[in-house]
Design a protein around this motif. Structure first.
Motif, short mmCIF file in Angstrom:
data_model
loop_
_atom_site.label_atom_id
_atom_site.label_comp_id
_atom_site.label_asym_id
_atom_site.label_seq_id
_atom_site.Cartn_x
_atom_site.Cartn_y
_atom_site.Cartn_z
N PRO A 180 -11.10 -123.96 -65.09
CA PRO A 180 -12.32 -124.73 -65.38
C PRO A 180 -12.11 -125.69 -66.55
O PRO A 180 -11.26 -125.46 -67.42
CB PRO A 180 -13.34 -123.64 -65.75
CG PRO A 180 -12.52 -122.52 -66.27
CD PRO A 180 -11.21 -122.57 -65.53
N VAL A 181 -12.88 -126.78 -66.55
CA VAL A 181 -12.86 -127.70 -67.69
C VAL A 181 -13.71 -127.12 -68.81
O VAL A 181 -14.52 -126.22 -68.60
CB VAL A 181 -13.35 -129.11 -67.29
CG1 VAL A 181 -12.39 -129.76 -66.30
CG2 VAL A 181 -14.77 -129.08 -66.75
N LYS A 182 -13.54 -127.65 -70.01
CA LYS A 182 -14.28 -127.17 -71.17
C LYS A 182 -15.61 -127.91 -71.38
O LYS A 182 -16.47 -127.46 -72.12
CB LYS A 182 -13.41 -127.28 -72.42
CG LYS A 182 -12.17 -126.40 -72.31
CD LYS A 182 -11.21 -126.59 -73.47
CE LYS A 182 -10.00 -125.67 -73.25
NZ LYS A 182 -8.90 -126.00 -74.14
N CYS A 183 -15.74 -129.04 -70.69
CA CYS A 183 -16.94 -129.87 -70.86
C CYS A 183 -17.12 -130.72 -69.61
O CYS A 183 -16.13 -131.14 -69.00
CB CYS A 183 -16.74 -130.76 -72.09
SG CYS A 183 -18.05 -131.96 -72.38
N ILE A 184 -18.36 -130.95 -69.23
CA ILE A 184 -18.67 -131.87 -68.13
C ILE A 184 -19.57 -132.97 -68.68
O ILE A 184 -20.56 -132.68 -69.35
CB ILE A 184 -19.37 -131.14 -66.96
CG1 ILE A 184 -18.43 -130.09 -66.36
CG2 ILE A 184 -19.82 -132.14 -65.90
CD1 ILE A 184 -19.09 -129.20 -65.34
N VAL A 185 -19.19 -134.21 -68.39
CA VAL A 185 -19.99 -135.35 -68.82
C VAL A 185 -20.51 -136.06 -67.57
O VAL A 185 -19.73 -136.46 -66.71
CB VAL A 185 -19.16 -136.33 -69.68
CG1 VAL A 185 -19.98 -137.57 -70.00
CG2 VAL A 185 -18.68 -135.65 -70.95
N ILE A 230 -24.24 -133.97 -71.48
CA ILE A 230 -22.94 -133.44 -71.87
C ILE A 230 -23.09 -131.95 -71.85
O ILE A 230 -23.89 -131.37 -72.60
CB ILE A 230 -22.53 -133.95 -73.26
CG1 ILE A 230 -22.36 -135.48 -73.24
CG2 ILE A 230 -21.24 -133.26 -73.71
CD1 ILE A 230 -22.17 -136.09 -74.61
N LEU A 231 -22.36 -131.29 -70.96
CA LEU A 231 -22.48 -129.85 -70.77
C LEU A 231 -21.21 -129.17 -71.28
O LEU A 231 -20.15 -129.32 -70.69
CB LEU A 231 -22.69 -129.55 -69.28
CG LEU A 231 -22.75 -128.09 -68.86
CD1 LEU A 231 -23.94 -127.39 -69.49
CD2 LEU A 231 -22.82 -127.97 -67.34
N THR A 232 -21.34 -128.45 -72.39
CA THR A 232 -20.22 -127.69 -72.92
C THR A 232 -20.17 -126.35 -72.19
O THR A 232 -21.18 -125.65 -72.11
CB THR A 232 -20.36 -127.48 -74.43
OG1 THR A 232 -20.45 -128.77 -75.06
CG2 THR A 232 -19.17 -126.72 -75.00
N ILE A 233 -19.01 -126.01 -71.68
CA ILE A 233 -18.85 -124.78 -70.90
C ILE A 233 -18.54 -123.62 -71.85
O ILE A 233 -17.62 -123.71 -72.65
CB ILE A 233 -17.72 -124.92 -69.86
CG1 ILE A 233 -17.92 -126.18 -69.00
CG2 ILE A 233 -17.60 -123.67 -69.01
CD1 ILE A 233 -19.21 -126.24 -68.22
N LYS A 234 -19.30 -122.58 -71.74
CA LYS A 234 -19.08 -121.37 -72.54
C LYS A 234 -17.93 -120.58 -71.91
O LYS A 234 -17.97 -120.29 -70.74
CB LYS A 234 -20.33 -120.49 -72.59
CG LYS A 234 -21.60 -121.22 -73.01
CD LYS A 234 -21.61 -121.50 -74.47
CE LYS A 234 -22.93 -122.08 -74.91
NZ LYS A 234 -22.86 -123.41 -75.42
N SER A 235 -16.92 -120.28 -72.71
CA SER A 235 -15.77 -119.54 -72.13
C SER A 235 -15.89 -118.06 -72.35
O SER A 235 -16.72 -117.54 -73.00
CB SER A 235 -14.48 -120.06 -72.75
OG SER A 235 -14.55 -120.09 -74.14
#
Length: 191
Positions: free
Chosen positions: A176-181, A186-191
């Motif tokens: 998975p990516v760490k962020c989606i723009v 801007i969606l920061t992905i919680k790992s």
């Protein structure tokens, strides 16, 4: 989209993308550009790996040009057989060609210098679609999943808001990516 194979999902999403109006594409590109420009990770990155956008993918050449103007090292992928690619440093886009890439996407020349994956600070990742967990549905070649495994770089998926999905089927090797723009967020992905 549980119960749908990745291949079926690719077909569905390609149809959705194909139906997107040009006005939306243009507005979405502007919004994505503005949002990427505000990312601390983009601003502070010394080296950026950017894909060459084709068809109705979120536009990347303006981002690459801006990064060059900011003095950053900019690299684009050069793809080989068996899902292997490397990052080639570019200073302009005039030498790009589809003849050097096995997948037909404009690529830097084979003579362009390679930057090692661990030297990259930021990677913009392409996909047909992303989900809210950061997983992506690519074209099926596995290039980015192989390349991104175990890299410290900050990874950003560029996505059109209308194509974001709640869930895309994922497999253990998917990264998975760490962020989606998108143009909307801007969606920061919680790992």
């Amino acid at each position: 989209m549980i119960g749908v194979s990745k291949e079926q999902l690719r077909k569905i999403i390609r149809e959705e993308i194909s139906a997107l109006p040009e006005e939306y594409i243009a507005a979405s590109n502007q919004g994505i550009f503005k949002n990427v420009m505000t990312l601390d990770e983009f601003i502070s990155a010394r080296s950026i790996f950017i894909y060459y956008s084709i068809e109705k993918e979120p536009a990347t050449l303006e981002l690459a040009q801006q990064a060059l103007e900011m003095g950053k090292t900019v690299a684009f992928p050069l793809c080989y057989r068996d899902g292997i690619m490397d990052a080639r440093i570019v200073n302009n886009f005039t030498d790009f060609s589809t003849s050097v890439s096995i997948i037909g996407i404009p690529s830097p020349p084979i003579t362009a210098p390679i930057i090692q994956p661990e030297e990259l600070d930021l990677i913009l990742v392409p996909a047909l679609a992303f989900d809210s967990r950061g997983f992506r549905l690519g074209l099926g070649g596995g290039y980015y999943d192989r390349y991104l495994s175990n890299l410290p770089a900050y990874t950003v998926g560029l996505a059109r808001g209308r194509i974001l999905k709640d869930e895309i089927p994922s497999e253990p090797h998917d990264v998975p990516v760490k962020c989606i723009v998108s143009e909307e967020q801007i969606l920061t992905i919680k790992s």
